[in-house]
Design a protein around this motif. Structure first.
Motif, mmCIF file in Angstrom:
data_model
loop_
_atom_site.group_PDB
_atom_site.id
_atom_site.type_symbol
_atom_site.label_atom_id
_atom_site.label_comp_id
_atom_site.label_asym_id
_atom_site.label_seq_id
_atom_site.Cartn_x
_atom_site.Cartn_y
_atom_site.Cartn_z
ATOM 1 N N ALA A 27 53.818 40.059 64.633
ATOM 2 C CA ALA A 27 53.735 40.702 66.067
ATOM 3 C C ALA A 27 52.850 39.867 67.047
ATOM 4 O O ALA A 27 53.194 39.461 67.998
ATOM 5 N N HIS A 28 51.571 39.293 66.250
ATOM 6 C CA HIS A 28 50.816 38.405 67.070
ATOM 7 C C HIS A 28 51.519 37.078 67.388
ATOM 8 O O HIS A 28 51.195 36.863 68.563
ATOM 9 N N VAL A 46 63.070 37.237 69.189
ATOM 10 C CA VAL A 46 62.945 38.377 67.965
ATOM 11 C C VAL A 46 64.495 38.555 67.593
ATOM 12 O O VAL A 46 64.650 38.213 66.529
ATOM 13 N N TRP A 47 65.213 38.866 68.470
ATOM 14 C CA TRP A 47 66.603 39.200 68.221
ATOM 15 C C TRP A 47 67.492 37.903 67.654
ATOM 16 O O TRP A 47 68.281 37.979 66.676
ATOM 17 N N ILE A 149 63.505 40.230 57.892
ATOM 18 C CA ILE A 149 64.597 40.717 58.831
ATOM 19 C C ILE A 149 64.060 41.957 59.206
ATOM 20 O O ILE A 149 64.199 42.566 60.508
ATOM 21 N N GLU A 150 63.758 42.806 58.269
ATOM 22 C CA GLU A 150 63.346 44.248 58.426
ATOM 23 C C GLU A 150 62.236 44.408 59.364
ATOM 24 O O GLU A 150 61.917 45.176 60.424
ATOM 25 N N ILE A 151 61.297 43.410 59.240
ATOM 26 C CA ILE A 151 59.964 43.354 60.218
ATOM 27 C C ILE A 151 60.236 43.084 61.458
ATOM 28 O O ILE A 151 59.916 43.488 62.591
ATOM 29 N N LEU A 156 61.209 45.432 67.291
ATOM 30 C CA LEU A 156 62.220 45.694 68.455
ATOM 31 C C LEU A 156 62.210 47.374 68.875
ATOM 32 O O LEU A 156 62.670 47.747 69.826
ATOM 33 N N ALA A 157 61.684 48.106 67.761
ATOM 34 C CA ALA A 157 61.797 49.517 67.833
ATOM 35 C C ALA A 157 60.712 49.995 68.809
ATOM 36 O O ALA A 157 59.976 49.466 69.297
#
Length: 157
Positions: A27-28, A46-47, A149-151, A156-157
């Protein structure tokens, strides 16, 4: 890890990451895009990396190879001027990300608009990797890609 306008993270910092701290570190890493350009651009990047990693996963699931000590290198450009040139504002004042909101990332005419000069993902460090015909794919490497991929989805959540 070097981020535009932010401090450099030394190699030891990266080696000390754990399953609990890796999400915050990723995220950072993407925070420079949000700070330099916009949160929408961060989400776009990210996408795009989710898409790239998913395509890579589909390929590596078919390969009979062991990827010991290999890494995925994710790089992106946090240049606001380049972003604004590629994604202009429409007549209503909205940024045209050409389908990003629909998660298809294509233009109305079906053209793929991913600009490779904005981002790239590369598999690197193959010194200890080798082919293993008849032994199937590297399940641990695949698990790592799935976790990435999960991270990325969680950002995006």
């Amino acid at each position: 890890m070097k981020l535009h306008g932010q401090s450099v993270k030394e190699r030891d910092w990266c080696r000390d990451l754990t399953e609990e701290t890796i999400v915050d570190a990723i995220a950072h890493y993407f925070s420079a895009a949000a700070e330099s350009v916009s949160a929408g651009y961060r989400d776009y990047l990210v996408w795009q990396f989710i898409t790239e990693a998913t395509e890579y996963l589909e390929e590596i699931e078919q390969a009979e190879v062991r990827m010991y000590s290999s890494s995925l290198l994710l790089v992106y450009d946090a240049n606001k001027a380049k972003y604004e040139r590629l994604f202009p504002v429409d007549g209503d004042g909205n940024r045209k990300t050409r389908g990003f909101a629909d998660r298809d990332c294509g233009s109305d005419d079906g053209e793929d608009v991913t600009d490779i000069s904005l981002l790239d993902m590369k598999a690197i460090d193959f010194a200890h990797s080798h082919w293993v015909p008849g032994q199937g794919p590297d399940e641990l490497y695949i698990a790592g890609i799935r976790k990435l991929i999960e991270i990325l989805h969680s950002l995006l959540a």
